[in-house]
Every structure is written in C-alpha cells, then in structure tokens.
Design an enzyme around this catalytic site. Structure first.
Site, PDB file in Angstrom:
ATOM      1  N   ASP A 120       0.819  -1.208   0.000  1.00 34.41           N
ATOM      2  CA  ASP A 120       0.000   0.000   0.000  1.00 34.41           C
ATOM      3  C   ASP A 120       0.857   1.264   0.000  1.00 34.41           C
ATOM      4  O   ASP A 120       0.579   2.214  -0.712  1.00 34.41           O
ATOM      5  CB  ASP A 120      -0.878   0.057   1.264  1.00 34.41           C
ATOM      6  CG  ASP A 120      -2.043  -0.894   1.133  1.00 34.41           C
ATOM      7  OD1 ASP A 120      -2.113  -1.584   0.093  1.00 34.41           O
ATOM      8  OD2 ASP A 120      -2.862  -0.951   2.075  1.00 34.41           O
ATOM      9  N   SER A 121       1.932   1.223   0.827  1.00 34.53           N
ATOM     10  CA  SER A 121       2.721   2.441   0.979  1.00 34.53           C
ATOM     11  C   SER A 121       3.437   2.788  -0.330  1.00 34.53           C
ATOM     12  O   SER A 121       3.556   3.949  -0.696  1.00 34.53           O
ATOM     13  CB  SER A 121       3.719   2.288   2.107  1.00 34.53           C
ATOM     14  OG  SER A 121       4.524   1.176   1.840  1.00 34.53           O
ATOM     15  N   GLU A 167     -24.667 -18.496 -14.660  1.00 31.34           N
ATOM     16  CA  GLU A 167     -23.935 -17.453 -13.934  1.00 31.34           C
ATOM     17  C   GLU A 167     -24.616 -17.242 -12.590  1.00 31.34           C
ATOM     18  O   GLU A 167     -25.806 -17.538 -12.454  1.00 31.34           O
ATOM     19  CB  GLU A 167     -23.978 -16.126 -14.721  1.00 31.34           C
ATOM     20  CG  GLU A 167     -23.263 -16.195 -16.048  1.00 31.34           C
ATOM     21  CD  GLU A 167     -23.601 -15.016 -16.952  1.00 31.34           C
ATOM     22  OE1 GLU A 167     -24.047 -13.967 -16.451  1.00 31.34           O
ATOM     23  OE2 GLU A 167     -23.420 -15.163 -18.167  1.00 31.34           O
ATOM     24  N   LYS A 173     -26.466 -15.058  -9.904  1.00 26.26           N
ATOM     25  CA  LYS A 173     -27.263 -13.829  -9.987  1.00 26.26           C
ATOM     26  C   LYS A 173     -26.799 -12.922  -8.846  1.00 26.26           C
ATOM     27  O   LYS A 173     -27.070 -13.179  -7.668  1.00 26.26           O
ATOM     28  CB  LYS A 173     -28.753 -14.143  -9.862  1.00 26.26           C
ATOM     29  CG  LYS A 173     -29.609 -12.927 -10.128  1.00 26.26           C
ATOM     30  CD  LYS A 173     -31.061 -13.330 -10.285  1.00 26.26           C
ATOM     31  CE  LYS A 173     -31.925 -12.178 -10.728  1.00 26.26           C
ATOM     32  NZ  LYS A 173     -31.866 -11.008  -9.881  1.00 26.26           N
ATOM     33  N   ASP A 178     -26.656  -9.833  -6.474  1.00 28.51           N
ATOM     34  CA  ASP A 178     -27.688  -8.934  -5.981  1.00 28.51           C
ATOM     35  C   ASP A 178     -27.124  -7.519  -5.853  1.00 28.51           C
ATOM     36  O   ASP A 178     -26.568  -7.145  -4.827  1.00 28.51           O
ATOM     37  CB  ASP A 178     -28.174  -9.441  -4.618  1.00 28.51           C
ATOM     38  CG  ASP A 178     -29.581  -8.974  -4.353  1.00 28.51           C
ATOM     39  OD1 ASP A 178     -30.209  -8.418  -5.266  1.00 28.51           O
ATOM     40  OD2 ASP A 178     -30.059  -9.165  -3.222  1.00 28.51           O
ATOM     41  N   ARG A 233     -29.653   1.335 -14.774  1.00 29.20           N
ATOM     42  CA  ARG A 233     -30.667   0.634 -15.556  1.00 29.20           C
ATOM     43  C   ARG A 233     -31.942   1.470 -15.659  1.00 29.20           C
ATOM     44  O   ARG A 233     -32.568   1.528 -16.702  1.00 29.20           O
ATOM     45  CB  ARG A 233     -30.979  -0.708 -14.879  1.00 29.20           C
ATOM     46  CG  ARG A 233     -32.080  -1.453 -15.566  1.00 29.20           C
ATOM     47  CD  ARG A 233     -32.321  -2.812 -14.964  1.00 29.20           C
ATOM     48  NE  ARG A 233     -33.315  -3.496 -15.748  1.00 29.20           N
ATOM     49  CZ  ARG A 233     -34.620  -3.332 -15.609  1.00 29.20           C
ATOM     50  NH1 ARG A 233     -35.080  -2.520 -14.678  1.00 29.20           N
ATOM     51  NH2 ARG A 233     -35.466  -3.971 -16.372  1.00 29.20           N
ATOM     52  N   GLU A 291     -23.193  -5.962 -13.212  1.00 30.43           N
ATOM     53  CA  GLU A 291     -23.814  -5.650 -11.934  1.00 30.43           C
ATOM     54  C   GLU A 291     -22.813  -4.964 -11.009  1.00 30.43           C
ATOM     55  O   GLU A 291     -21.738  -5.500 -10.742  1.00 30.43           O
ATOM     56  CB  GLU A 291     -24.275  -6.979 -11.305  1.00 30.43           C
ATOM     57  CG  GLU A 291     -25.368  -6.847 -10.300  1.00 30.43           C
ATOM     58  CD  GLU A 291     -26.751  -6.673 -10.936  1.00 30.43           C
ATOM     59  OE1 GLU A 291     -26.839  -6.586 -12.182  1.00 30.43           O
ATOM     60  OE2 GLU A 291     -27.722  -6.606 -10.175  1.00 30.43           O
ATOM     61  N   TYR A 346     -21.215  -8.889 -17.376  1.00 35.05           N
ATOM     62  CA  TYR A 346     -21.829 -10.123 -17.900  1.00 35.05           C
ATOM     63  C   TYR A 346     -22.479 -10.008 -19.274  1.00 35.05           C
ATOM     64  O   TYR A 346     -22.890 -11.000 -19.840  1.00 35.05           O
ATOM     65  CB  TYR A 346     -22.816 -10.739 -16.903  1.00 35.05           C
ATOM     66  CG  TYR A 346     -23.882  -9.807 -16.341  1.00 35.05           C
ATOM     67  CD1 TYR A 346     -24.860  -9.252 -17.144  1.00 35.05           C
ATOM     68  CD2 TYR A 346     -23.898  -9.512 -14.971  1.00 35.05           C
ATOM     69  CE1 TYR A 346     -25.828  -8.404 -16.617  1.00 35.05           C
ATOM     70  CE2 TYR A 346     -24.864  -8.662 -14.437  1.00 35.05           C
ATOM     71  CZ  TYR A 346     -25.819  -8.120 -15.266  1.00 35.05           C
ATOM     72  OH  TYR A 346     -26.770  -7.291 -14.748  1.00 35.05           O
ATOM     73  N   LYS A 351     -34.350 -18.551  -8.697  1.00 34.12           N
ATOM     74  CA  LYS A 351     -34.071 -17.861  -7.427  1.00 34.12           C
ATOM     75  C   LYS A 351     -34.050 -18.805  -6.226  1.00 34.12           C
ATOM     76  O   LYS A 351     -34.782 -19.790  -6.182  1.00 34.12           O
ATOM     77  CB  LYS A 351     -35.147 -16.792  -7.182  1.00 34.12           C
ATOM     78  CG  LYS A 351     -35.312 -15.807  -8.312  1.00 34.12           C
ATOM     79  CD  LYS A 351     -34.516 -14.561  -8.107  1.00 34.12           C
ATOM     80  CE  LYS A 351     -35.129 -13.666  -7.094  1.00 34.12           C
ATOM     81  NZ  LYS A 351     -35.479 -12.360  -7.548  1.00 34.12           N
ATOM     82  N   CYS A 367     -26.187   0.237  34.785  1.00 35.72           N
ATOM     83  CA  CYS A 367     -25.261  -0.368  33.823  1.00 35.72           C
ATOM     84  C   CYS A 367     -24.759  -1.723  34.345  1.00 35.72           C
ATOM     85  O   CYS A 367     -24.251  -1.798  35.475  1.00 35.72           O
ATOM     86  CB  CYS A 367     -24.072   0.567  33.593  1.00 35.72           C
ATOM     87  SG  CYS A 367     -22.804  -0.149  32.541  1.00 35.72           S
ATOM     88  N   CYS A 394     -20.733  -1.241  35.083  1.00 38.88           N
ATOM     89  CA  CYS A 394     -20.127  -0.394  36.118  1.00 38.88           C
ATOM     90  C   CYS A 394     -21.124  -0.016  37.212  1.00 38.88           C
ATOM     91  O   CYS A 394     -20.747   0.613  38.200  1.00 38.88           O
ATOM     92  CB  CYS A 394     -19.538   0.870  35.499  1.00 38.88           C
ATOM     93  SG  CYS A 394     -20.785   2.003  34.885  1.00 38.88           S
ATOM     94  N   CYS A 426     -25.088   4.537  29.143  1.00 41.32           N
ATOM     95  CA  CYS A 426     -24.303   4.658  30.365  1.00 41.32           C
ATOM     96  C   CYS A 426     -23.420   5.881  30.133  1.00 41.32           C
ATOM     97  O   CYS A 426     -22.723   5.953  29.123  1.00 41.32           O
ATOM     98  CB  CYS A 426     -23.433   3.418  30.558  1.00 41.32           C
ATOM     99  SG  CYS A 426     -22.262   3.637  31.901  1.00 41.32           S
ATOM    100  N   CYS A 446     -16.513   3.893  32.613  1.00 39.96           N
ATOM    101  CA  CYS A 446     -17.117   2.558  32.538  1.00 39.96           C
ATOM    102  C   CYS A 446     -16.192   1.624  31.742  1.00 39.96           C
ATOM    103  O   CYS A 446     -15.774   1.974  30.636  1.00 39.96           O
ATOM    104  CB  CYS A 446     -18.489   2.658  31.854  1.00 39.96           C
ATOM    105  SG  CYS A 446     -19.228   1.045  31.555  1.00 39.96           S
TER     106      CYS A 446
HETATM  107  S1  IVH Z   1     -28.479 -10.829 -17.502  1.00 44.54           S
HETATM  108  C1  IVH Z   1     -31.289  -9.653 -20.764  1.00 44.54           C
HETATM  109  N1  IVH Z   1     -26.834 -11.830 -15.702  1.00 44.54           N
HETATM  110  O1  IVH Z   1     -30.704  -9.435 -12.398  1.00 44.54           O
HETATM  111  C2  IVH Z   1     -30.277 -10.012 -19.741  1.00 44.54           C
HETATM  112  N2  IVH Z   1     -28.475 -10.257 -14.992  1.00 44.54           N
HETATM  113  O2  IVH Z   1     -33.604  -9.809 -12.356  1.00 44.54           O
HETATM  114  C3  IVH Z   1     -30.523  -9.370 -18.459  1.00 44.54           C
HETATM  115  N3  IVH Z   1     -28.372  -9.729 -12.611  1.00 44.54           N
HETATM  116  O3  IVH Z   1     -31.542  -6.573 -14.262  1.00 44.54           O
HETATM  117  C4  IVH Z   1     -29.511  -9.444 -17.444  1.00 44.54           C
HETATM  118  N4  IVH Z   1     -26.671 -11.025 -12.116  1.00 44.54           N
HETATM  119  O4  IVH Z   1     -29.482  -6.458 -12.709  1.00 44.54           O
HETATM  120  C5  IVH Z   1     -27.868 -11.000 -15.944  1.00 44.54           C
HETATM  121  N5  IVH Z   1     -25.303 -12.767 -14.226  1.00 44.54           N
HETATM  122  C6  IVH Z   1     -26.333 -11.930 -14.459  1.00 44.54           C
HETATM  123  C7  IVH Z   1     -26.924 -11.173 -13.438  1.00 44.54           C
HETATM  124  C8  IVH Z   1     -28.003 -10.350 -13.741  1.00 44.54           C
HETATM  125  C9  IVH Z   1     -27.543 -10.160 -11.643  1.00 44.54           C
HETATM  126  C10 IVH Z   1     -29.485  -8.773 -12.380  1.00 44.54           C
HETATM  127  C11 IVH Z   1     -29.576  -7.666 -13.413  1.00 44.54           C
HETATM  128  C12 IVH Z   1     -30.953  -7.810 -13.987  1.00 44.54           C
HETATM  129  C13 IVH Z   1     -31.670  -8.538 -12.888  1.00 44.54           C
HETATM  130  C14 IVH Z   1     -32.879  -9.256 -13.403  1.00 44.54           C
END
Ligand code: IVH
Length: 676
Positions: free
Chosen positions: A36-37, A119, A121, A123, A142, A179, A231, A319, A413, A416, A431, A436
């Site tokens: 880092d330094s 892939e 998904k 969040d 988006r 994402e 992606y 999901k 407390c 203490c 407290c 304490c």
């Molecule tokens: S593909 C047409 N790939 O999930 C293709 N989306 O519920 C659309 N997301 O809006 C997206 N991981 O924000 C794709 N590996 C992934 C993803 C992914 C997360 C999100 C993305 C999308 C939402 C849909």
C-alpha cells in the site's frame, strides 16, 4: 512551472502502467502485488507531476477516477438498447417449464447441441457502460430499462471497471453491462457507520448499492468500495463473437472482473446441479447472490428466440428462497457499546442461518423490544437482513399464561453499576460514566479495528486482560506497553508479546484519517473521518474549527459538526490527543509532510538536518515536521551531506562527528530563528 522533458513523459507513462497493473491485480485478480505504501508513493508522484504539467493528464490516468466536483443532479439518458429484466423461476419445475417454452419457439433437431451458460445472480444494480475508442465515456443506471441516469462520475470510481480497455484493437463503440455490487464486509461496515449517525440502515446490499450510485459526490462513492461484475457485451454488428461464453472471455481479456463461478452446461441436468451446488456454497461468497441466471449460450439461437414485452426468452433467473428460521429465546441481555449505548440482545438456541450459526440477534432498543413484546422462552422467527444482521422478525403466538413476564431494560449499567440515562426524545439508553470499563473496552476494540489503526493480534480478549491488569486506562497507554509488561499477562508468551508491541509500533504509520476514525467520535465513521481529514489536514486545525466551518465540508451535517466540536471541548480528549502526539501517531495528512518545492524559508529549503539530544520547547518529531513542511529534510545520522546538526540537551557522539566533518551546529533557538 518546470520544463516538460521526454524523461517526465516517460516517467508518467511508467507510473501509470505500474499503478494500473497494481490496481488490476488487486481489484480484478484479487492479488496484491504492491505494498500500500509504495502504491501511495507512486500515486502521489504521478499526482504531483500532473499538477505541474496539466497537459499530461488523460482521462484514463489512475488519478482521474475521482472527480472533484460533485454532480448537481443526474441527467436522464435513453438506452440505445433497452435493458431487459429476467423472468423468475422459483423451483426446478418452473425451470423445466421455461425449457419447454423456449423449445416451443425453436424446434431442436436431434443431433443439435444446446449449451447453457450458468452465472450467479449477483444482488446489486445493473449498469450500462459505453467505451469509445477504448475509453470509458459513459456509465448509466438501468432505470426503468428504457431510460437511466448518467452516473459516469460515480462509475469511474469503481476500481474494477477499467477506464481504458486492455486490448488496442477494440471496436469504436462497445457497450458493457453488468452488476455493481457491494461486498458483504463493506455492506456491514457501512451499516455500522450509519447506525452510529442514526441514518436509516440499508436493508440489504442491493439497496446500499443503489443508494451509493445515486450519491451526488463521487468522493463518497469512491470510499464505499463498490465492485462490478461484467456479464453482457454489445459490439457493433459485424463481430466475430458467437456466444455468451465467448463474450465473457472477451470481457475478461479486456480487463473486466467477470464472475469466476460461471459454467458452461451441456444439459439442463447440469444446470440443476449448478443451482444445487450454489444453494449451499453461495453462503461462503463475499457478496450476495439471490439465485442463478441461465442463458442459452448461442447468440444465433438467442436472436431467433428474441424477447417478450419484458424478458428475453433465452434466459431465466432461478431464485433461492429467502432464509428465515425458527428458534427459542434463552435469555435477553444488554450490551454496552463504546459510546455507552445500551443495546438489548436476544440470546437464542443456536441455529443455522445464511451459512453461519446464529445465537444472538439485536433487539435494537427499548421501543423495538416493547413493540415485539419478546420474552424469555418465546419462539421467534429470525432472519438475516441482507444476509448479515440477524434480526427477530416476530414472536410466534404461544399460550399467554405460559409466557414469562415482559422484559424491562435494566436501570443500572451491568458493567459499572451507574444509573442508565435515556435522554428525552432519544431511542437509545446510555451509560454516561466515562470510566465505565465497557466504554474503554469498546473504544480500544474500535481503535485497533481493521479500518482504524488495524493492530493485528490485539483482540478483545487481550484488551480485557490489559484493562483488568491496570496497564491500559486509555488508548494512549497502548503506546507505553513493553514486551516485558505484556508477557506477564496470562497466556501471553514472550514471542506474542513482542509481536504485539511491534504491531502497536507499526500502527504509528497509519494515516491521519484512520486515526481520526479510531478516536470514535460519535457520528464520525470512516467515510466522514476521511472527509474531515481531507479538509482539516492537522489535528490542530480540526480542533480549532467552528461548527460552521465543520459543516461546510460536503457530506458533513450539523449533527456531525456539533459532535466533533464538542469532542474537542472535553479536556480528557485534549489530553489524549497530546499523549498520542507524543507517541508519534499521525495527526496530520502525509500531504502536509511532502516537502514543498517553494518555501519562503530559504535557509531550510533543500537543506539536510540531523537532530540530536532533547530539545527544550519542541519534541524532536515536531522539529522534524516543521523542517519538512518548509522543504528541508531530516535524517538520522550525520554524514558529509548533512548541512546542520541541531543540538539539544545531552546530545552525544553526533556532535563530535559533525565537528570533524565541519558541519554547522545549531541550538534550538538558532533553528527557530530560521523560521522568522
Ligand atoms: S443478464 C437480458 N446476468 O438481475 C439479460 N443479470 O432480475 C438481463 N443480474 O436486471 C440481465 N446477475 O441487474 C444477468 N449474471 C447476471 C446477473 C443479472 C444479476 C441482475 C440484473 C438484472 C436482474 C434481473
């Protein structure tokens, strides 16, 4: 202004290359190749050259990630290709129905091989990035899929997004989608910080990402350490990429972070195995996933299937259900934090939840506890909000007569024994006894924590031992510890004791912003500490700042300003600062230490000083800093390069050496007169 020589240009190119390489290794390959330094040093060198030769600045320079002007608002942008959402499936049956559906649009012939790309998904929040001639020119949210907001300034701060594509032969216009996400430890840290300043907590990392991306000040965004998995790739029409799998490879080669857990699956059975595998393994990932995304690999096939109103027919999100579990409350306790805040906690029968064993859940405060009406022996449903903070969702109904009596907060407390206070209009019980032990313990735990002074090996257990032995009564006492007096403590060997002393010593190098965060001033989390340290480069300046000038710092509200102002008005805190200064803790920014190339004190500029013995009005460190600020250098030993030897009380052999070499000797008074 200095002449712009070919050597300077070469140096700039070299510095950029080294910094980019280190960034890529760290943020994309997860492999640190530079300390880092050293990174900071090279970064500062580049920054200085660019300051002197602004014509050398290019938008892809590593110094240009964080713009200095906050956005006034974000401008709406129409996506040239809409960002579709994904259809959801919640079980394998629905996945199979999807397969039947797409097959009804496309008759698969007998020997045709259909691959799926699986892939994770992620969040987070989807972003669309545009590169023109290899340079990042636009980053858009988006939004509703058709129109998003231009957040380019914020997107540039995400270190895993390349400012320039790696390969020179990239097409003129490239759009990359993916994402933006917040790693879980970062999410946790952010919420702890928000809790401190009473900002509403982010319910999950997705909300935190969305909130961060909409910050008007890119400096704040840069401190949140967002990441980005690429992606989707849109190239101009005639390109040679035929599949999603090839696109991901292309993205990776261009320097993007592509999720390593992608898989090419030749059958739906493999897809199901992938989904099952990640149902368990996702708990150990450092970011949050809520399912898997399955895409037909072949672009030709994708094109034939096309889109419905909302979704592509060639992809689906499978999901995972949200995790909630039932357990029983064994006990309700209160925890006293470093600010004296008393938090009720439920101690429960241990249960598995989101990859960890959970046995405590916060009940936040007295009002929350009363609202839940939670009692010892109750059966409760708990959930990890954003998979990280366990919370009690609700109490399951039981026979009223069999329930224990309602829980009430203690009046004193537990640590203490002093009376607890709940200030009018506040939700938190406190407290307020500054001696304490819980507050001291909490302050020390905070001081040594990763984002503060980061003193490895000094955990809560040792802190408790140090407090109980009377060796440590204040943060500053840590810097008086010796191997001998630590080794006397229970279960600490000589070796660990000397490691600990070395780690404490090392923490003196930590920058001012971390020290300020470590002080644990109420409402000053590490982002705020950085903002304050950037604006008040020394502790003196900060301690003398008025509430008005504090609140003029963008991102610092009146509450924080008042808290900082009040903190510096408490005499114990001033004593602490003095002691930390004597211990040579960094109480000013490094930038302040960088030799100035111009100085009105010409007797000091570019001169080399050595200091020996004890000075009477200054500490040696103070003298050193004064000299350095005015462009002089202070070294440890006398050599023929030395210009002056400053002699304090009982200076030793250095005087003789200086005399033999014919070096000028200065008294402290003479040194000070050089600053007149
Ligand atoms: S593909 C047409 N790939 O999930 C293709 N989306 O519920 C659309 N997301 O809006 C997206 N991981 O924000 C794709 N590996 C992934 C993803 C992914 C997360 C999100 C993305 C999308 C939402 C849909």
């Amino acid at each position: 202004m200095k002449m712009l020589t070919p050597e300077i240009k070469q140096r700039v190119a070299k510095l950029r290359q080294q910094l980019q390489k280190a960034n890529y290794a760290y943020y994309v390959l997860d492999n640190s190749i530079m300390e880092d330094s050293i990174y900071d040093q090279l970064y500062r060198e580049l920054q200085n050259i660019e300051k002197q030769h602004p014509s050398l600045i290019t938008p892809d320079s590593p110094t240009q990630r964080v713009g200095d002007k906050p956005n006034s608002r974000f401008i709406s942008v129409i996506h040239s290709i809409p960002l579709y959402s994904l259809e959801n499936a919640f079980n394998i049956k629905e996945l199979k129905e999807w397969q039947e559906r797409w097959q009804s649009y496309y008759a698969v012939s007998n020997n045709e091989k259909i691959d799926y790309v699986c892939e994770l998904k992620i969040d987070g929040a989807a972003l669309a990035l545009t590169y023109k001639n290899g340079l990042l020119i636009k980053g858009v949210t988006r939004g509703d899929g058709k129109t998003g907001e231009d957040i380019t300034q914020n997107v540039r701060t995400i270190q895993s997004i390349p400012l320039k594509l790696a390969l020179d032969n990239s097409p003129t216009i490239v759009e990359v989608r993916g994402e933006a996400f917040l790693p879980l430890d970062e999410f946790k840290r952010l919420n702890v910080e928000r809790e401190e300043v009473k900002d509403p907590l982010f319910a999950n990392p997705r909300n935190a990402v969305a909130g961060t991306l909409r910050q008007l000040d890119p400096k704040v965004v840069s401190q949140r350490r967002l990441q980005f998995f690429a992606y989707t790739l849109h190239l101009p029409q005639n390109n040679s990429l035929n599949s999603q799998w090839e696109s991901l490879k292309w993205l990776k080669n261009q320097g993007f972070l592509v999720n390593p857990h992608r898989e090419l699956c030749p059958s739906l059975e493999d897809v199901v195995n992938y989904f099952r595998h990640w149902e368990i393994s996702r708990r150990y990932l450092p970011y949050m996933t809520d399912g898997v995304v399955i895409k037909l690999n072949n672009f030709g096939l994708q094109k034939q299937l096309g889109f419905t109103q909302k979704f592509p027919r060639w992809a689906i999100a499978l999901k995972y259900p949200a995790e909630e579990v039932i357990t029983r409350v064994k006990e309700i306790i209160v925890n006293v934090g470093r600010t004296g805040a008393v938090t009720p906690m439920a101690i429960m029968e241990p249960v598995h939840l989101g990859g960890t064993i959970v046995q405590r859940a916060t009940l936040h405060n007295h009002d929350h506890l009363t609202k839940l009406d939670i009692r010892i022996g109750d059966t409760v449903i708990i959930r990890k909000a954003g998979e990280i903070i366990p919370e009690v969702l609700r109490v399951l109904p039981e026979l009223p007569l069999l329930r224990s009596k309602p829980y009430s907060m203690p009046s004193h407390c537990p640590e203490c024994g002093s009376m607890l206070i709940r200030p009018l209009g506040e939700a938190v019980t406190r407290c307020i006894n500054i001696s304490c032990p819980a507050i001291l313990r909490g302050s020390l735990v905070h001081w040594v924590s990763r984002d503060a002074l980061n003193i490895r090996g000094l955990g809560e257990k040792i802190i408790v031992l140090l407090i109980n032995s009377g060796l440590v009564k204040s943060i500053a006492d840590l810097y008086c510890l010796s191997t001998e007096n630590i080794a006397i403590l229970d279960h600490i060997g000589q070796k660990s004791a000397s490691n600990l002393v070395a780690a404490i010593e090392n923490s003196k190098k930590q920058p001012w912003a971390r020290v300020l965060y470590g002080l644990g001033i109420r409402y000053v989390g590490n982002v705020t500490a950085k903002l304050l340290a950037d604006n008040f480069c020394t502790v003196e300046k900060l301690s003398q700042a008025s509430i008005v000038s504090l609140s003029l710092v963008p991102g610092v509200g009146e509450g924080i300003a008042k808290s900082v102002f009040n903190w510096f008005n408490i005499s114990e805190n001033i004593t602490l600062i003095k002691r930390l200064k004597n211990a040579e803790i960094q109480l000013q920014t490094y930038d302040d230490l960088i030799p100035k190339t111009t100085s009105k004190y010409t007797k000091i500029l570019n001169k080399i000083f050595v200091i020996t013995g004890t000075l009477s009005t200054l500490t040696r460190n103070e003298a050193k800093k004064m000299i350095e600020i005015e462009g002089g250098k202070v070294t440890n030993s006398v050599s023929s390069n030395t210009d002056y030897l400053v002699v304090g009380k009982s200076g030793g052999s250095k005087i003789i050496k200086a005399k033999t070499l014919g070096i000028n000797l200065l008294t402290e008074k003479e040194l000070l007169s050089m600053f007149d």
